[in-house]
Design a protein around this motif. Structure first.
Motif, PDB file in Angstrom:
ATOM      1  N   LYS A 149     -13.065   0.346  -4.742  1.00 40.09           N
ATOM      2  CA  LYS A 149     -11.716  -0.208  -4.637  1.00 40.09           C
ATOM      3  C   LYS A 149     -11.712  -1.714  -4.418  1.00 40.09           C
ATOM      4  CE  LYS A 149      -9.608   4.083  -3.102  1.00 40.09           C
ATOM      5  NZ  LYS A 149      -8.831   4.759  -2.058  1.00 40.09           N
ATOM      6  N   ASP A 167      -5.606  -2.321  -7.305  1.00 37.02           N
ATOM      7  CA  ASP A 167      -4.803  -1.415  -6.488  1.00 37.02           C
ATOM      8  C   ASP A 167      -3.985  -0.518  -7.421  1.00 37.02           C
ATOM      9  OD1 ASP A 167      -3.196  -0.140  -4.620  1.00 37.02           O
ATOM     10  OD2 ASP A 167      -2.030  -1.924  -4.134  1.00 37.02           O
ATOM     11  N   SER A 203      -1.651   1.814  -6.395  1.00 35.15           N
ATOM     12  CA  SER A 203      -0.487   2.416  -5.735  1.00 35.15           C
ATOM     13  C   SER A 203       0.762   2.405  -6.611  1.00 35.15           C
ATOM     14  CB  SER A 203      -0.212   1.761  -4.384  1.00 35.15           C
ATOM     15  OG  SER A 203      -0.032   0.367  -4.526  1.00 35.15           O
ATOM     16  N   GLU A 204       1.015   1.340  -7.362  1.00 32.48           N
ATOM     17  CA  GLU A 204       2.183   1.293  -8.240  1.00 32.48           C
ATOM     18  C   GLU A 204       2.056   2.298  -9.383  1.00 32.48           C
ATOM     19  OE1 GLU A 204       5.062  -1.963 -10.485  1.00 32.48           O
ATOM     20  OE2 GLU A 204       3.095  -2.598  -9.786  1.00 32.48           O
ATOM     21  N   PHE A 209       0.592   5.219  -9.121  1.00 31.72           N
ATOM     22  CA  PHE A 209       0.908   6.519  -8.535  1.00 31.72           C
ATOM     23  C   PHE A 209       2.414   6.714  -8.368  1.00 31.72           C
ATOM     24  CE2 PHE A 209      -3.425   6.134  -6.210  1.00 31.72           C
ATOM     25  CZ  PHE A 209      -4.086   6.512  -7.352  1.00 31.72           C
ATOM     26  N   TRP A 245       5.008  10.755  -1.720  1.00 32.34           N
ATOM     27  CA  TRP A 245       4.575   9.718  -0.780  1.00 32.34           C
ATOM     28  C   TRP A 245       3.274  10.127  -0.098  1.00 32.34           C
ATOM     29  CZ3 TRP A 245       3.728   9.653   4.478  1.00 32.34           C
ATOM     30  CH2 TRP A 245       3.562   8.395   5.050  1.00 32.34           C
ATOM     31  N   ARG A 286       0.318   9.869  -2.478  1.00 33.48           N
ATOM     32  CA  ARG A 286      -0.020   8.452  -2.713  1.00 33.48           C
ATOM     33  C   ARG A 286      -0.775   7.869  -1.534  1.00 33.48           C
ATOM     34  NH1 ARG A 286       5.552   8.019  -4.088  1.00 33.48           N
ATOM     35  NH2 ARG A 286       5.826   6.505  -2.401  1.00 33.48           N
ATOM     36  N   LYS A 287      -0.333   8.167  -0.333  1.00 32.63           N
ATOM     37  CA  LYS A 287      -0.992   7.638   0.865  1.00 32.63           C
ATOM     38  C   LYS A 287      -2.407   8.205   0.996  1.00 32.63           C
ATOM     39  CE  LYS A 287       2.255   4.976   1.835  1.00 32.63           C
ATOM     40  NZ  LYS A 287       2.094   3.593   1.391  1.00 32.63           N
ATOM     41  N   LEU A 315      -4.362   9.335  -1.430  1.00 38.23           N
ATOM     42  CA  LEU A 315      -5.220   8.744  -2.463  1.00 38.23           C
ATOM     43  C   LEU A 315      -5.531   7.285  -2.158  1.00 38.23           C
ATOM     44  CD1 LEU A 315      -3.722  10.283  -5.727  1.00 38.23           C
ATOM     45  CD2 LEU A 315      -5.912  10.822  -4.643  1.00 38.23           C
ATOM     46  N   GLY A 316      -4.597   6.614  -1.509  1.00 41.94           N
ATOM     47  CA  GLY A 316      -4.807   5.205  -1.178  1.00 41.94           C
ATOM     48  C   GLY A 316      -5.919   4.969  -0.173  1.00 41.94           C
ATOM     49  N   VAL A 317      -6.112   5.916   0.732  1.00 44.61           N
ATOM     50  CA  VAL A 317      -7.151   5.741   1.751  1.00 44.61           C
ATOM     51  C   VAL A 317      -8.423   6.534   1.457  1.00 44.61           C
ATOM     52  CG1 VAL A 317      -5.506   5.183   3.576  1.00 44.61           C
ATOM     53  CG2 VAL A 317      -6.218   7.555   3.263  1.00 44.61           C
ATOM     54  N   LYS A 321      -4.229  -2.004 -15.381  1.00 48.32           N
ATOM     55  CA  LYS A 321      -5.127  -1.869 -14.226  1.00 48.32           C
ATOM     56  C   LYS A 321      -6.560  -1.678 -14.694  1.00 48.32           C
ATOM     57  CE  LYS A 321      -1.763  -1.914 -11.202  1.00 48.32           C
ATOM     58  NZ  LYS A 321      -1.599  -2.957 -10.213  1.00 48.32           N
TER      59      LYS A 321
END
Length: 185
Positions: A20, A25, A27-28, A30, A37, A40-41, A43-45, A174
């Protein structure tokens, strides 16, 4: 870790970890794909690992199977790509109902600048891997091109993504970068 010097797009079998810090990033992406939500959170971490098996089937068609795992061994999505550019349906718990197709193509045949840029011929002489996946219900098309790039002086497995939402007039560009962790067990 860098991908092996002798690895080509003819066989990307192995275990790869999403880096990463070297990639973009997502996030957008997703959000536009309609993920909840909480998903997304998570997968983000999460750390995302790809277990890739690349072979030919009995008809001589390349087949790429990818199983994703998230931190702690949580199952992610599974991808089955037959490189014959025939559309195939699939449904999973993250992306829902999708239709996709995949093929091999030369760098010069990639028309989109973002999808083509950064892939040196010397690392991708056998061509790149193109994947197009569409989710009509959530109005998105994920157009990816996979190959190898030199990043930070090391050969890396990379996916370029253009996500479009035709009915919403959205386009995102991306790049996902992966560290090689070793051969597939």
């Amino acid at each position: 870790m860098a991908a092996p010097k002798d690895m080509t797009t003819l066989d990307i079998s192995g275990v790869f970890y999403m880096n990463k810090s070297l990639g973009d990033d997502l996030s957008e992406v997703f959000v536009l794909q309609g993920m909840s939500w909480i998903t997304r959170k998570a997968l983000g971490v999460a750390n995302i690992t790809l277990h890739i098996s690349h072979k030919k089937n009995d008809a001589g068609v390349e087949v790429i199977d990818i199983d994703q795992t998230l931190s702690g061994g949580i199952k992610g999505t599974s991808e089955h790509r037959e490189m014959d550019y025939e559309e195939r349906g699939h449904e999973d718990h993250i992306f829902g109902k999708v239709v996709g197709k995949s093929r091999r193509l030369a760098i010069a045949d990639v028309k989109d600048d973002h999808l083509r840029s950064g892939f040196p011929e010397e690392l991708n002489a056998e061509g790149l891997i193109e994947s197009i996946v569409e989710n009509a219900e959530n109005d998105w098309i994920a157009h990816q091109v996979w190959g190898f790039e030199n990043i930070g002086g090391e050969k890396r497995y990379v996916r370029h993504l253009v996500l479009t939402c035709p009915n919403r007039g959205k386009r995102l560009e991306k790049k996902m970068v992966y560290d090689y962790k070793g051969p597939l067990n």
